[in-house]
Design an enzyme around this catalytic site. Structure first.
Site, short mmCIF file in Angstrom:
data_model
loop_
_atom_site.label_atom_id
_atom_site.label_comp_id
_atom_site.label_asym_id
_atom_site.label_seq_id
_atom_site.Cartn_x
_atom_site.Cartn_y
_atom_site.Cartn_z
N HIS A 134 -4.37 0.86 10.04
CA HIS A 134 -5.74 1.47 10.50
C HIS A 134 -6.75 1.77 9.70
O HIS A 134 -7.80 2.30 10.26
CB HIS A 134 -5.27 2.75 11.04
CG HIS A 134 -4.61 4.03 10.18
ND1 HIS A 134 -5.09 5.34 10.47
CD2 HIS A 134 -4.76 4.01 8.93
CE1 HIS A 134 -4.77 6.13 9.35
NE2 HIS A 134 -4.78 5.14 8.57
N ASP A 163 0.77 -1.74 -4.73
CA ASP A 163 -0.48 -1.24 -4.57
C ASP A 163 -1.53 -1.40 -5.77
O ASP A 163 -1.12 -2.44 -6.52
CB ASP A 163 -0.29 0.31 -4.43
CG ASP A 163 -1.16 1.31 -3.61
OD1 ASP A 163 -2.21 1.08 -3.89
OD2 ASP A 163 -0.80 2.02 -2.68
N LYS A 211 2.83 1.25 6.35
CA LYS A 211 2.50 2.70 6.82
C LYS A 211 1.11 3.04 6.72
O LYS A 211 0.77 3.08 5.57
CB LYS A 211 3.67 3.71 6.17
CG LYS A 211 3.59 4.81 6.78
CD LYS A 211 4.66 5.94 6.23
CE LYS A 211 4.11 7.18 6.64
NZ LYS A 211 3.14 7.77 5.76
N GLY A 220 0.89 -1.27 -0.08
CA GLY A 220 -0.14 0.20 0.06
C GLY A 220 0.72 1.21 0.08
O GLY A 220 0.50 2.24 0.56
N ASP A 257 -3.13 -7.05 -5.04
CA ASP A 257 -4.21 -6.96 -3.97
C ASP A 257 -3.46 -7.57 -2.78
O ASP A 257 -3.27 -8.80 -2.83
CB ASP A 257 -5.19 -7.39 -4.34
CG ASP A 257 -6.53 -7.62 -3.43
OD1 ASP A 257 -6.14 -7.06 -2.11
OD2 ASP A 257 -7.58 -8.01 -3.52
C1 LIG Z 1 -3.87 5.57 3.64
S1 LIG Z 1 -2.99 5.10 2.10
C2 LIG Z 1 -1.17 4.85 2.81
C3 LIG Z 1 -0.36 5.16 1.63
C4 LIG Z 1 1.13 5.24 2.33
N1 LIG Z 1 1.34 3.82 2.79
C5 LIG Z 1 1.49 6.17 2.99
O1 LIG Z 1 1.69 6.03 4.18
O2 LIG Z 1 1.64 7.29 2.49
C6 LIG Z 1 -3.40 3.36 1.92
C7 LIG Z 1 -2.98 2.63 0.61
O3 LIG Z 1 -3.33 1.37 0.46
C8 LIG Z 1 -3.50 1.14 -0.91
N2 LIG Z 1 -4.53 -0.01 -0.78
C9 LIG Z 1 -5.85 -0.18 -0.47
N3 LIG Z 1 -6.48 -1.33 -0.72
C10 LIG Z 1 -5.40 -1.91 -1.18
C11 LIG Z 1 -5.31 -3.57 -1.58
N4 LIG Z 1 -6.21 -4.39 -1.48
N5 LIG Z 1 -3.81 -3.68 -1.88
C12 LIG Z 1 -2.94 -3.00 -2.17
N6 LIG Z 1 -3.15 -1.71 -1.67
C13 LIG Z 1 -4.14 -1.14 -1.34
C14 LIG Z 1 -4.28 2.33 -1.15
O4 LIG Z 1 -4.22 2.51 -2.44
C15 LIG Z 1 -3.39 3.48 -0.67
O5 LIG Z 1 -2.26 3.64 -1.52
#
Ligand SMILES: C[S@@+](CC[C@H](N)C(=O)[O-])C[C@H]1O[C@@H](n2cnc3c(N)ncnc32)[C@H](O)[C@@H]1O
EC number: 2.1.1.4
Length: 365
Positions: A267, A228, A263, A205, A249
């Site tokens: 949450h 991501d 990171k 992510g 995913d």
């Molecule tokens: C709150 S953001 C955090 C981004 C980064 N880790 C940061 O701290 O700046 C959550 C991230 O999780 C990704 N995400 C959501 N569902 C996901 C999935 N099923 N598989 C991979 N990534 C996912 C979103 O696209 C997003 O970039």
């Protein structure tokens, strides 16, 4: 109808009533502070003060930010809220007229100046977000049913992650700003957490790779990969050779690495989803003896010394927790974290508090 005992419970003196009423109105109107801060951020008030050498009058601010002359008194009222809140400071001359007031930056508004290396203004629209607010307004009806969809899904008809690619980059830019500042502090305060990673790390992510790029720059021996969603990876910068992007995913598969970084991911999800993600992480890393670990960068509610906790007050921590309810997310206390780690099959963990907002949690298989 209330019984005599119940009536006693509601009795109060007039003074008590007046104080309680003022307190109640204060709580009701607190959202105006958030909206005023957002307006000042959009207008670039902090940058305007900075451009004027750190001190600006009301008319300086108006001309720098493009406020129409007929709205000068409105700007004065906005600045009165923001100085009363400590976001800016104000000095008045002897003459009692706001027109000679001189506005300055405080340590909070310094974070809104675009040229600062601690620039956090892109985070403001992520937290003061009409999509989040309109979802949270539906709390009473949502709480009264066994509705499984999140408040966000209910209010907007799809998960948050389906909308972030189409929001003009607001969410991604906010997270990237947070990552830049967080990694600056983390690498200085507890770089050893990454130094010990043998040779590879997957930032799950990891969005457009701000965090992974910071790790790769500080520790060139670590091969950094970002996993991501496909739409997010499709928009990732192609010019950062230090980071490899993989679309996928995290609930299905996480590429193998010595360490997995999460990171501000867990949450966003309820316990059962976190356990699924952590199980995928465990499958991706080697044993503890072979250097495997998961590195989580998140809030641990109530963690750290009382002084560290004061930085992000107990009230702010629990407000953030209820804010996260809009996507069914949770800000967790240590016992809540340990429960999901052990249920996902991990054997041990270590929390290093950075301040009241952030902790680093190393989780071992
Ligand atoms: C709150 S953001 C955090 C981004 C980064 N880790 C940061 O701290 O700046 C959550 C991230 O999780 C990704 N995400 C959501 N569902 C996901 C999935 N099923 N598989 C991979 N990534 C996912 C979103 O696209 C997003 O970039």
């Amino acid at each position: 109808m209330a019984t005599p005992n119940q009536e006693d419970e509601l009795t109060m003196s007039t003074d008590e009533f007046l104080e309680a009423q003022a307190e109640l109105y204060h709580h009701c109107i607190a959202f105006v502070k958030s909206l005023t801060l957002k307006a000042a951020t959009d207008l670039g008030v902090a940058d305007a003060i900075h451009r004027r050498g750190g001190a600006a009058t009301l008319s300086d601010l108006a001309s720098e930010t493009g406020i129409h002359p007929t709205k000068l008194s409105n700007l004065r009222r906005i600045m009165r809220v923001l100085t009363a809140s400590g976001i800016f400071s104000v000095q008045h001359s002897d003459v009692v007229s706001d027109d000679d007031a001189v506005y300055k930056l405080t340590r909070v508004s310094r974070l809104l100046v675009k040229s600062s290396s601690y620039q956090l203004s892109p985070v403001v629209p992520v937290l003061v977000d009409p999509f989040a607010w309109s979802a949270l307004l539906r709390m009473p009806e949502w709480l009264a049913t066994d509705e499984r969809a999140s408040l966000f899904d209910l209010a907007h008809g799809c998960p948050l992650w389906d909308t972030t690619v189409e929001d003009g980059g607001l969410f991604k830019d906010g997270m990237a700003a947070d990552s830049r500042v967080a990694m600056h502090v983390l690498l200085a305060r507890c770089g050893g957490v990454f130094e010990a990673v043998r040779s590879s790390l997957v930032d799950v992510g990891g969005s457009h790779g701000t965090t992974a790029a910071a790790v790769a720059k500080a520790f060139p021996h670590i091969k950094c990969t970002v996993l991501d969603l496909p739409d997010v990876v499709a928009g990732a910068p192609a010019n950062d050779a230090a980071v490899t992007f993989v679309a996928g995913d995290m609930f299905e598969y996480i590429p193998p690495a010595d360490a997995i970084l999460l990171k501000w991911i867990l949450h966003d999800w309820k316990d059962e989803d976190c356990i699924k993600i952590l199980r995928r992480c465990k499958e991706a890393i080697p044993s503890r003896d072979a250097g495997g670990k998961v590195i989580i960068i998140e809030t641990v509610v109530g963690s750290g010394s009382p002084a560290a906790q004061q930085i992000f007050s107990k009230e702010a921590q629990v407000l953030m927790d209820v804010f996260m309810m809009y996507i069914d997310g949770i800000e967790r206390e240590e016992h809540e974290w340990s429960k999901i780690f052990f249920e996902a099959g991990f054997s041990d963990y270590k929390i290093t508090p950075i301040n009241g907002v952030l902790s680093v949690i190393e989780v071992y298989p």
